[in-house]
Design an enzyme around this catalytic site. Sequence first.
Site, PDB file in Angstrom:
ATOM      1  N   LYS A 189       0.859  -1.195   0.000  1.00 52.86           N
ATOM      2  CA  LYS A 189       0.000   0.000   0.000  1.00 52.86           C
ATOM      3  C   LYS A 189       0.891   1.241   0.000  1.00 52.86           C
ATOM      4  CE  LYS A 189      -1.925   2.557   3.133  1.00 52.86           C
ATOM      5  NZ  LYS A 189      -1.754   3.867   2.462  1.00 52.86           N
ATOM      6  N   GLU A 265      11.286   1.588   9.213  1.00 52.93           N
ATOM      7  CA  GLU A 265      12.125   2.765   8.919  1.00 52.93           C
ATOM      8  C   GLU A 265      11.283   3.970   9.288  1.00 52.93           C
ATOM      9  OE1 GLU A 265      15.107   2.290   8.031  1.00 52.93           O
ATOM     10  OE2 GLU A 265      15.178   0.379   6.981  1.00 52.93           O
ATOM     11  N   CYS A 299      13.687  11.625   4.937  1.00 53.30           N
ATOM     12  CA  CYS A 299      13.898  11.220   6.335  1.00 53.30           C
ATOM     13  C   CYS A 299      15.320  11.495   6.787  1.00 53.30           C
ATOM     14  CB  CYS A 299      13.583   9.741   6.485  1.00 53.30           C
ATOM     15  SG  CYS A 299      14.535   8.733   5.343  1.00 53.30           S
ATOM     16  N   GLU A 392      10.340  16.145  15.021  1.00 50.40           N
ATOM     17  CA  GLU A 392      10.549  16.100  13.575  1.00 50.40           C
ATOM     18  C   GLU A 392       9.537  17.014  12.872  1.00 50.40           C
ATOM     19  OE1 GLU A 392       9.234  12.599  11.306  1.00 50.40           O
ATOM     20  OE2 GLU A 392      11.126  12.668  10.214  1.00 50.40           O
TER      21      GLU A 392
HETATM   22  P1  NAD Z   1       2.862   8.223   7.735  1.00 60.24           P
HETATM   23  O1  NAD Z   1       3.333   7.388   8.875  1.00 60.24           O
HETATM   24  O2  NAD Z   1       1.805   9.222   7.987  1.00 60.24           O
HETATM   25  O3  NAD Z   1       2.296   7.286   6.557  1.00 60.24           O
HETATM   26  C1  NAD Z   1       3.102   6.288   5.966  1.00 60.24           C
HETATM   27  C2  NAD Z   1       2.205   5.199   5.438  1.00 60.24           C
HETATM   28  O4  NAD Z   1       1.557   4.563   6.525  1.00 60.24           O
HETATM   29  C3  NAD Z   1       1.101   5.676   4.492  1.00 60.24           C
HETATM   30  O5  NAD Z   1       0.979   4.733   3.446  1.00 60.24           O
HETATM   31  C4  NAD Z   1      -0.118   5.689   5.392  1.00 60.24           C
HETATM   32  O6  NAD Z   1      -1.327   5.514   4.697  1.00 60.24           O
HETATM   33  C5  NAD Z   1       0.164   4.495   6.282  1.00 60.24           C
HETATM   34  N1  NAD Z   1      -0.508   4.515   7.589  1.00 60.24           N
HETATM   35  C6  NAD Z   1      -0.810   5.596   8.351  1.00 60.24           C
HETATM   36  N2  NAD Z   1      -1.386   5.190   9.499  1.00 60.24           N
HETATM   37  C7  NAD Z   1      -1.458   3.836   9.464  1.00 60.24           C
HETATM   38  C8  NAD Z   1      -1.935   2.850  10.361  1.00 60.24           C
HETATM   39  N3  NAD Z   1      -2.471   3.168  11.552  1.00 60.24           N
HETATM   40  N4  NAD Z   1      -1.842   1.545  10.012  1.00 60.24           N
HETATM   41  C9  NAD Z   1      -1.283   1.195   8.824  1.00 60.24           C
HETATM   42  N5  NAD Z   1      -0.816   2.100   7.925  1.00 60.24           N
HETATM   43  C10 NAD Z   1      -0.885   3.407   8.254  1.00 60.24           C
HETATM   44  O7  NAD Z   1       4.177   8.891   7.109  1.00 60.24           O
HETATM   45  P2  NAD Z   1       4.242   9.927   5.901  1.00 60.24           P
HETATM   46  O8  NAD Z   1       3.701  11.229   6.354  1.00 60.24           O
HETATM   47  O9  NAD Z   1       3.702   9.293   4.677  1.00 60.24           O
HETATM   48  O10 NAD Z   1       5.827  10.039   5.695  1.00 60.24           O
HETATM   49  C11 NAD Z   1       6.639  10.900   6.418  1.00 60.24           C
HETATM   50  C12 NAD Z   1       7.311  10.179   7.574  1.00 60.24           C
HETATM   51  O11 NAD Z   1       8.040   9.066   7.079  1.00 60.24           O
HETATM   52  C13 NAD Z   1       8.323  11.030   8.309  1.00 60.24           C
HETATM   53  O12 NAD Z   1       8.224  10.786   9.686  1.00 60.24           O
HETATM   54  C14 NAD Z   1       9.661  10.517   7.790  1.00 60.24           C
HETATM   55  O13 NAD Z   1      10.754  10.712   8.639  1.00 60.24           O
HETATM   56  C15 NAD Z   1       9.357   9.069   7.623  1.00 60.24           C
HETATM   57  N6  NAD Z   1      10.276   8.442   6.690  1.00 60.24           N
HETATM   58  C16 NAD Z   1      11.231   7.596   7.163  1.00 60.24           C
HETATM   59  C17 NAD Z   1      12.140   7.017   6.274  1.00 60.24           C
HETATM   60  C18 NAD Z   1      13.213   6.085   6.778  1.00 60.24           C
HETATM   61  O14 NAD Z   1      13.817   5.413   5.942  1.00 60.24           O
HETATM   62  N7  NAD Z   1      13.484   6.020   8.061  1.00 60.24           N
HETATM   63  C19 NAD Z   1      12.055   7.284   4.917  1.00 60.24           C
HETATM   64  C20 NAD Z   1      11.061   8.163   4.466  1.00 60.24           C
HETATM   65  C21 NAD Z   1      10.172   8.728   5.356  1.00 60.24           C
END
Ligand code: NAD
Length: 488
Positions: A189, A265, A299, A392
Amino acid sequence: MGRSAAGSGVKPAHYVGGEFVREGGVGSFPLVDPVDGSVRGDVPEADRAIVDAAVGAARGALGVWGSSSVEERAAAMRRIADGIEARFEEFVDAEVADTGKPRELAATVDIPRAVGNFRAYADLLYGRPERSYSTAVPGWSGGSGQALNYTTRRPLGVVAIISPWNLPLLLLTWKVAPALAAGNTVVAKPSEETPSTATLLAEVIHEAGLPVGAFNLIHGHGAGAAGEFLTAHEGVDAIAFTGESATGSAIMRKAAEHITPVSFELGGKNPAIVFADADFEDAVAGTVRSAFTHSGQICLCTERVYVERSIFDAFVAELGVRARALTGYGPMISAAHRDKVVSYYRLAVDEGATVVAGGGVPSFGDERDGGFHVEPTVLTGLAQNARTVQEEVFGPICHVMPFDTEDEAIALANDSRYGLAATVWTTDLSRAHRVAPRVEAGIVWVNCWNLRDLRTPFGGIKASGIGREGGEYSLDFFSEPVNICIKI
Ligand code: NAD
């Protein structure tokens, strides 16, 4: 702005059991262009039935795909890589349209890395050793004996892959490629904000001729929706997730019920430490890149900069000049994210920050004023415990603080709940080796930022993640060792 005039004509669709589906589910939601705020299309939202069907299709394909030969899987990985490359411009258009990121970024990083992810795992499959141990071993109740142990690896089963919006195809394929290479079947997803390149990937995988159900794609939101239905599903054998730390906690709570293994991650609040002996130009230019690439929505981006006091004023002044000079930057992904970033700009001022550059919303005098841009922002003057220094933001913001000693710099860098990446700028080789291992982060760059060799371990400590991905590390997560002991 470097955007494709045509934008992207991709119509996001679920891909379940080898079929593309836009109907069913719980309707659809609008796909918004972050550059100007216009609605570009709609995205179908999967319900439980679609998630069940996808997990069922993945389960059904496990027998065939899980027992396929290394040659078959490696060849399939190569066909997928070739398929993405053959439609390279379409992928770039779709990524640019969904994210608003500069075209150059999508064309030089996002899409080539997605191709590289599949090629890397095609090659890595051949280098996987299986171990054997042959020796006299003490037995428990029947005396000692001679035994041959061999340890083989098998796929985990059905893997749920959830990815974020910032590097949509790159981060999705970073997990899909090793998961498939290791013989798992996948239900993926992508973020609800960026469904397009994932849909194109499903088309490419369809053309590549994998067994029906080996790869499935569903679209929709996270909490209380498709993402949660998937990660809480009892038919899922492992979860690989990239996103916010708070989302990781939510997923882990649900995964606990079925003891589903996770690879996470998560977020970061990455420090840079700039020593007075650093090459000044390299350190300033590197910090501009690490703070403002993709408008800070990576990130690995730097949000905290610690600079040795003797060069602090000069460094801040130059960083400010260069931040103000940035043009052609992309927007925040959504109005909600723009509002979050701007709220931190305001909070920082309330907390007592001096705004060296930016701190607001730019005015372009064209259609971009309907979009979600924010200014690249440099701040000073906050206490280490200020929320803006600890939380963050995930936008183009960095706070710069002076330090006096090496120990103090390390302590400040480590004073964070996160531990994803860090950057150290120094020309003193001994200092680099002394400082880097003491910084609490999964990845420490010295005199560079975001140089990536796909074989190296990638991931964070503390609230920044669980486990490591990359090269062998991903294949280790996506398979499990089985030891077989034969008495001889
Ligand atoms: P997010 O956690 O809001 O969403 C990520 C994904 O999770 C989306 O597909 C979303 O639909 C899904 N999701 C949200 N809530 C969920 C739940 N309760 N159960 C299952 N799936 C769920 O993150 P975002 O806003 O899309 O991305 C930004 C974040 O990602 C930042 O915190 C960034 O640091 C992090 N990030 C980390 C890395 C890494 O490699 N460590 C890389 C890129 C981004």
